[in-house]
Write a protein that holds these residues in place. Structure first.
Motif, PDB file in Angstrom:
ATOM      1  N   MET A   1       0.844  -1.190   0.000  1.00 25.07           N
ATOM      2  CA  MET A   1       0.000   0.000   0.000  1.00 25.07           C
ATOM      3  C   MET A   1       0.886   1.248   0.000  1.00 25.07           C
ATOM      4  O   MET A   1       1.889   1.308   0.711  1.00 25.07           O
ATOM      5  N   ASP A   2       0.517   2.234  -0.812  1.00 23.69           N
ATOM      6  CA  ASP A   2       1.335   3.432  -0.970  1.00 23.69           C
ATOM      7  C   ASP A   2       0.684   4.633  -0.299  1.00 23.69           C
ATOM      8  O   ASP A   2      -0.536   4.693  -0.106  1.00 23.69           O
ATOM      9  N   THR A   3       1.526   5.610   0.053  1.00 22.73           N
ATOM     10  CA  THR A   3       1.025   6.877   0.569  1.00 22.73           C
ATOM     11  C   THR A   3       0.105   7.520  -0.462  1.00 22.73           C
ATOM     12  O   THR A   3       0.410   7.541  -1.662  1.00 22.73           O
ATOM     13  N   GLY A   4      -1.030   7.997   0.000  1.00 22.95           N
ATOM     14  CA  GLY A   4      -1.994   8.623  -0.897  1.00 22.95           C
ATOM     15  C   GLY A   4      -3.102   7.703  -1.350  1.00 22.95           C
ATOM     16  O   GLY A   4      -4.109   8.162  -1.911  1.00 22.95           O
ATOM     17  N   THR A   5      -2.955   6.403  -1.113  1.00 20.97           N
ATOM     18  CA  THR A   5      -4.002   5.452  -1.479  1.00 20.97           C
ATOM     19  C   THR A   5      -5.282   5.766  -0.732  1.00 20.97           C
ATOM     20  O   THR A   5      -5.262   6.066   0.470  1.00 20.97           O
ATOM     21  N   LEU A   6      -6.422   5.688  -1.431  1.00 27.69           N
ATOM     22  CA  LEU A   6      -7.718   5.947  -0.814  1.00 27.69           C
ATOM     23  C   LEU A   6      -8.415   4.611  -0.558  1.00 27.69           C
ATOM     24  O   LEU A   6      -8.607   3.815  -1.468  1.00 27.69           O
ATOM     25  N   TYR A  11     -10.696   6.881   3.430  1.00 31.47           N
ATOM     26  CA  TYR A  11      -9.501   6.865   4.274  1.00 31.47           C
ATOM     27  C   TYR A  11      -8.253   7.013   3.400  1.00 31.47           C
ATOM     28  O   TYR A  11      -7.858   6.092   2.688  1.00 31.47           O
ATOM     29  N   ARG A  12      -7.613   8.182   3.465  1.00 31.53           N
ATOM     30  CA  ARG A  12      -6.433   8.473   2.663  1.00 31.53           C
ATOM     31  C   ARG A  12      -5.177   8.114   3.470  1.00 31.53           C
ATOM     32  O   ARG A  12      -4.943   8.648   4.548  1.00 31.53           O
ATOM     33  N   ILE A  13      -4.355   7.189   2.941  1.00 28.72           N
ATOM     34  CA  ILE A  13      -3.153   6.741   3.634  1.00 28.72           C
ATOM     35  C   ILE A  13      -2.123   7.874   3.663  1.00 28.72           C
ATOM     36  O   ILE A  13      -1.794   8.458   2.627  1.00 28.72           O
ATOM     37  N   VAL A  25      -0.075  -1.193  10.460  1.00 28.09           N
ATOM     38  CA  VAL A  25      -0.867  -0.065  10.932  1.00 28.09           C
ATOM     39  C   VAL A  25      -0.406   1.200  10.218  1.00 28.09           C
ATOM     40  O   VAL A  25       0.793   1.507  10.197  1.00 28.09           O
ATOM     41  N   TRP A  26      -1.372   1.912   9.658  1.00 33.71           N
ATOM     42  CA  TRP A  26      -1.104   3.141   8.910  1.00 33.71           C
ATOM     43  C   TRP A  26      -1.786   4.330   9.571  1.00 33.71           C
ATOM     44  O   TRP A  26      -2.849   4.177  10.169  1.00 33.71           O
ATOM     45  N   ALA A  38      -6.154   5.614  12.815  1.00 35.80           N
ATOM     46  CA  ALA A  38      -5.214   4.506  12.633  1.00 35.80           C
ATOM     47  C   ALA A  38      -5.921   3.430  11.827  1.00 35.80           C
ATOM     48  O   ALA A  38      -7.005   2.981  12.210  1.00 35.80           O
ATOM     49  N   LEU A  39      -5.345   3.032  10.716  1.00 36.59           N
ATOM     50  CA  LEU A  39      -5.951   2.034   9.842  1.00 36.59           C
ATOM     51  C   LEU A  39      -5.043   0.808   9.807  1.00 36.59           C
ATOM     52  O   LEU A  39      -3.879   0.897   9.424  1.00 36.59           O
TER      53      LEU A  39
END
Length: 337
Positions: A1-6, A11-13, A25-26, A38-39
């Protein structure tokens, strides 16, 4: 999973927080409600069979349900549970504050009052959890977070055990039994766990808070299981002067090899720790700005204002104004005439 993934359209990472036994945990931003959360996403081993994946998915779901049905100020609130493109996720309250193990590493041994203030909060959480037939099984310093206002949060039920009263069996949300640093002897032996297993881990945390050292340490981690099972802990009073004998007795009782020799329940631990809680301070002191984590604050200023408004009031020059005259604070901050 990358930064910015919705995820799930809301929920935007933002960044990685950490990795646990069951997942990653992201830090994410809930774009619907405008708050950080926290996702947690579930790890999926590509070598697992379809049946094994289904089993792990059920355990992940049960973790979410276990925490969601608990109602305690010392637990992170569960907001959502779902699946996105085959990835199961759990959304929880994002707790800001240093982990307990970081505080001990930075501060060294904590004061008796601070140890009691943190310890009673953990005991209170465990009492609530155990009353609902859940055993944490992986209580450790990195799973205990202290907010700036001193409220302690117990996190990560990824390897929690569910004591089923109907079958007297045990189901778990993960394969690993916990982390060695606070693992009880019965866990090392692969024996059944119960609430007293968590009390052993609490004893490990109290020991570390009082001494700045773990109960057992060795340059080779392979030696730790044998030490946990066979070696008695060094009494904390030998590592630090000034520890009350009653407090040392409590810690050593919590660290008993035989669960039957430990305190009967978390309430007993709470009662015996509460003796060393700090006294309540004056209302005026509650309005003095503070920036550092203060584990004493829930007891020195119960239900006191948060740090942000206190700073704002101080900046406005209106802190400390009183509508009462002729009264002086008593022992617990109550006016005495």
């Amino acid at each position: 999973m990358d930064t910015g993934t919705l995820i799930a359209g809301r929920y935007r990472i933002k960044r990685l927080i950490g990795r646990g036994g069951m997942g990653v945990v992201w830090l994410a931003h809930d774009e619907n409600l405008g708050r950080d959360v926290a996702l947690k996403t579930m790890n999926v081993d590509p070598g697992l069979t379809k049946e094994q994946r289904a089993r792990d998915a059920e355990r992940f779901r049960r973790e979410a349900q276990a925490v969601a049905r608990l109602d305690h100020a010392g637990l992170a609130t569960v907001y959502d549970l779902g699946e996105e493109n085959g990835t199961r996720f759990l959304v929880m309250q994002y707790v800001i504050g240093p982990p307990l193990d970081d505080r001990i590493a930075e501060e060294g041994p904590l004061s008796i009052e601070e140890t009691a203030s943190i310890g009673v909060q953990i005991a209170s959480v465990l009492g609530s959890v155990h009353a609902r037939d859940v055993v944490h099984r992986d209580l450790k310093g990195s799973n205990v977070v202290i907010r700036t206002d001193g409220v302690v949060k117990v996190l990560d039920f990824g390897v929690a055990a569910f004591l089923d009263p109907d079958t007297t069996g045990l189901t778990t949300t993960g394969e690993r039994p916990g982390s060695l640093e606070c693992m009880a002897p019965e866990q090392v032996r692969g024996k059944p766990v119960d609430p007293r297993t968590d009390l052993y881990a609490l004893g490990c945390l109290l020991y570390a808070m009082l001494t700045g050292e773990p109960v057992f340490t060795h340059e080779s981690e392979l030696m730790l299981p044998g030490m946990i099972v066979e070696r008695p802990p060094v009494p904390p009073g030998r590592l630090r002067a000034g520890i009350p004998s009653e407090l040392e007795d409590l810690v050593l009782q919590l660290l008993a090899k035989d669960p039957g020799e430990r305190p009967a329940h978390a309430g007993e631990v709470w009662r015996r720790l509460a003796v060393w809680l700090p006294e309540r301070r004056t209302p005026e002191q509650a309005l003095v700005p503070w920036a550092e984590v203060d584990p004493l604050r829930p007891f020195t200023h119960p239900m006191g204002p948060e740090a942000r408004p206190v700073r704002a009031w101080a900046a406005s020059g209106r802190n400390g104004r009183s509508g009462r005259t002729g009264a002086t604070p008593g022992r617990h901050g109550r006016p005495s005439h």
